[in-house]
Design a protein around this motif. Sequence first.
Motif, PDB file in Angstrom:
ATOM      1  N   MET A 182      35.960 -33.585 -60.321  1.00 34.70           N
ATOM      2  CA  MET A 182      35.580 -34.832 -59.652  1.00 34.70           C
ATOM      3  C   MET A 182      34.277 -34.656 -58.881  1.00 34.70           C
ATOM      4  SD  MET A 182      37.366 -37.710 -59.714  1.00 34.70           S
ATOM      5  CE  MET A 182      37.384 -38.550 -58.132  1.00 34.70           C
ATOM      6  N   GLY A 183      33.288 -35.493 -59.198  1.00 34.45           N
ATOM      7  CA  GLY A 183      32.047 -35.460 -58.431  1.00 34.45           C
ATOM      8  C   GLY A 183      32.095 -36.492 -57.322  1.00 34.45           C
ATOM      9  N   GLN A 184      31.271 -36.277 -56.307  1.00 36.56           N
ATOM     10  CA  GLN A 184      31.235 -37.224 -55.179  1.00 36.56           C
ATOM     11  C   GLN A 184      30.680 -38.585 -55.576  1.00 36.56           C
ATOM     12  OE1 GLN A 184      29.621 -35.592 -51.378  1.00 36.56           O
ATOM     13  NE2 GLN A 184      29.319 -33.733 -52.565  1.00 36.56           N
ATOM     14  N   MET A 185      29.971 -38.655 -56.726  1.00 38.47           N
ATOM     15  CA  MET A 185      29.301 -39.898 -57.117  1.00 38.47           C
ATOM     16  C   MET A 185      29.849 -40.444 -58.436  1.00 38.47           C
ATOM     17  SD  MET A 185      27.277 -40.379 -54.594  1.00 38.47           S
ATOM     18  CE  MET A 185      26.429 -41.803 -55.241  1.00 38.47           C
ATOM     19  N   ASP A 186      31.030 -39.991 -58.825  1.00 38.92           N
ATOM     20  CA  ASP A 186      31.608 -40.468 -60.091  1.00 38.92           C
ATOM     21  C   ASP A 186      31.666 -41.993 -60.120  1.00 38.92           C
ATOM     22  OD1 ASP A 186      31.919 -37.973 -61.111  1.00 38.92           O
ATOM     23  OD2 ASP A 186      34.079 -37.843 -60.725  1.00 38.92           O
ATOM     24  N   GLY A 187      31.230 -42.583 -61.232  1.00 40.71           N
ATOM     25  CA  GLY A 187      31.292 -44.034 -61.416  1.00 40.71           C
ATOM     26  C   GLY A 187      30.128 -44.785 -60.799  1.00 40.71           C
TER      27      GLY A 187
ATOM     28  N   SER B  16      24.344 -48.341 -51.230  1.00 42.93           N
ATOM     29  CA  SER B  16      23.675 -47.517 -50.226  1.00 42.93           C
ATOM     30  C   SER B  16      22.194 -47.422 -50.574  1.00 42.93           C
ATOM     31  CB  SER B  16      24.287 -46.109 -50.201  1.00 42.93           C
ATOM     32  OG  SER B  16      23.538 -45.265 -49.344  1.00 42.93           O
ATOM     33  N   ILE B  17      21.354 -47.843 -49.645  1.00 43.33           N
ATOM     34  CA  ILE B  17      19.903 -47.744 -49.816  1.00 43.33           C
ATOM     35  C   ILE B  17      19.410 -46.632 -48.895  1.00 43.33           C
ATOM     36  CG2 ILE B  17      17.688 -48.935 -49.575  1.00 43.33           C
ATOM     37  CD1 ILE B  17      19.175 -51.574 -50.116  1.00 43.33           C
ATOM     38  N   ILE B  18      18.678 -45.699 -49.483  1.00 44.52           N
ATOM     39  CA  ILE B  18      18.175 -44.547 -48.730  1.00 44.52           C
ATOM     40  C   ILE B  18      16.654 -44.587 -48.779  1.00 44.52           C
ATOM     41  CG2 ILE B  18      18.106 -42.032 -48.620  1.00 44.52           C
ATOM     42  CD1 ILE B  18      20.951 -42.718 -50.384  1.00 44.52           C
TER      43      ILE B  18
ATOM     44  N   LEU C  20      22.355 -37.126 -50.869  1.00 44.12           N
ATOM     45  CA  LEU C  20      23.702 -37.198 -51.461  1.00 44.12           C
ATOM     46  C   LEU C  20      24.715 -37.643 -50.408  1.00 44.12           C
ATOM     47  CD1 LEU C  20      25.865 -36.611 -53.644  1.00 44.12           C
ATOM     48  CD2 LEU C  20      25.806 -34.210 -52.901  1.00 44.12           C
ATOM     49  N   PHE C  21      24.622 -37.072 -49.223  1.00 47.37           N
ATOM     50  CA  PHE C  21      25.528 -37.450 -48.132  1.00 47.37           C
ATOM     51  C   PHE C  21      25.422 -38.958 -47.838  1.00 47.37           C
ATOM     52  CE2 PHE C  21      25.646 -38.070 -43.415  1.00 47.37           C
ATOM     53  CZ  PHE C  21      27.020 -38.026 -43.263  1.00 47.37           C
ATOM     54  N   LEU C  22      24.178 -39.458 -47.745  1.00 42.56           N
ATOM     55  CA  LEU C  22      23.992 -40.881 -47.426  1.00 42.56           C
ATOM     56  C   LEU C  22      24.398 -41.782 -48.591  1.00 42.56           C
ATOM     57  CD1 LEU C  22      20.635 -40.761 -45.440  1.00 42.56           C
ATOM     58  CD2 LEU C  22      22.941 -41.150 -44.523  1.00 42.56           C
TER      59      LEU C  22
ATOM     60  N   ALA D 236      31.031 -40.174 -47.978  1.00 42.96           N
ATOM     61  CA  ALA D 236      31.107 -39.308 -46.792  1.00 42.96           C
ATOM     62  C   ALA D 236      30.380 -39.927 -45.604  1.00 42.96           C
ATOM     63  CB  ALA D 236      30.526 -37.928 -47.108  1.00 42.96           C
ATOM     64  N   SER D 237      29.423 -40.834 -45.886  1.00 47.06           N
ATOM     65  CA  SER D 237      28.663 -41.480 -44.804  1.00 47.06           C
ATOM     66  C   SER D 237      29.023 -42.963 -44.673  1.00 47.06           C
ATOM     67  CB  SER D 237      27.160 -41.337 -45.065  1.00 47.06           C
ATOM     68  OG  SER D 237      26.814 -41.980 -46.292  1.00 47.06           O
ATOM     69  N   ALA D 238      30.260 -43.308 -45.071  1.00 49.39           N
ATOM     70  CA  ALA D 238      30.641 -44.720 -45.176  1.00 49.39           C
ATOM     71  C   ALA D 238      30.468 -45.519 -43.877  1.00 49.39           C
ATOM     72  CB  ALA D 238      32.098 -44.825 -45.641  1.00 49.39           C
ATOM     73  N   TYR D 239      30.483 -44.852 -42.737  1.00 53.32           N
ATOM     74  CA  TYR D 239      30.365 -45.593 -41.461  1.00 53.32           C
ATOM     75  C   TYR D 239      28.971 -45.475 -40.859  1.00 53.32           C
ATOM     76  CZ  TYR D 239      32.251 -47.809 -37.254  1.00 53.32           C
ATOM     77  OH  TYR D 239      32.514 -48.685 -36.215  1.00 53.32           O
TER      78      TYR D 239
END
Length: 263
Positions: free
Chosen positions: A1-6, A136-138, A235-237, A241-244
């Motif tokens: 499972m990747g953190q960005m799956d989908g 998410s816009i970075i 990646l964090f943003l 993991a940075s949902a809040y």
Amino acid sequence: MGQMDGKVAIVTGGACGIGAACASTLAREGARVAVTDVDDAHGEGVAAAIRSAGGEALYLHQDVTQEEHWPGVVATVEGRYGRLDVMVANAGIAIRVPIVDMTLADWRRQQAVNLEGVFLSVKHAVPAMRRAGGGSIIIMSSLAGLRGAAGLGGYCATKGGVRLLAKAAALEHAEHNIRVNSVHPGIIDTDIWRKMAADADAVRRNEPTDIHALSRAFVPLSRAGAARDIADGVLFLASSASAYMTGAELVIDGGIFGGGMRR
Ligand SMILES: NC(=O)c1ccc[n+]([C@@H]2O[C@H](COP(=O)([O-])OP(=O)(O)OC[C@H]3O[C@@H](n4cnc5c(N)ncnc54)[C@H](O)[C@@H]3O)[C@@H](O)[C@H]2O)c1
């Protein structure tokens, strides 16, 4: 499972340096990634390397300053991958010239890429993210968006501008679950420094460009950053993991901003 799956991401200026590292890091974690740039040879190479590593990526030629390119880029990404979740507004240039020596043409060229390009990235990503139910816009700002740097007045103006654009956009789009944050790299080992040094032949410059000597002398962690150091923050943003977090600033600079220069 990747953190960005989908998830589906666009990385502007993704052919080289920080953008290329962001594209491969997001893809490694399962995102489908559109790499856009004006440097087609390197951009195609980044997308091909992601595919060779088992990820999914496409390359699109795009000058971020040209608004007419934007609808086609977003439509191609939604057509191919079905959605847009992440925008990494990274494309940028650095023109190092003392203010009194800077031509208005150079000032405007830098504003066009670094400030207007980011405005267009936000403007054209938001409708697609609303269709996807959020995103998410970075925004790639800089340490030079938090404090002044001699010789970089025009650059500081763009990077300070996008820092506050991110905060305004965060407020405008929070109700649609679209987060907007800025990233503030310090001295990162990419070609942007060599491009600045090349410019130095044309116009009088007043600062050193050997980033390794500069970093050993001044950075609390005693080294220049690597593009992957910034990609890890992106990646964090981008991830849950940075949902809040929204309207926030992620400083990745080896300690300069928080700790000051070593000497
Ligand atoms: N390297 C650093 O020390 C550092 C520090 C702070 C902020 N940044 C910022 O990080 C971002 C990436 O910089 P980098 O260091 O990877 O530089 P880089 O020069 O290696 O990469 C920048 C990329 O942007 C592309 N680009 C330039 N103009 C464009 C345009 N009009 N349309 C589309 N793409 C365009 C270039 O072709 C290149 O691939 C920039 O916004 C830069 O200001 C870099």
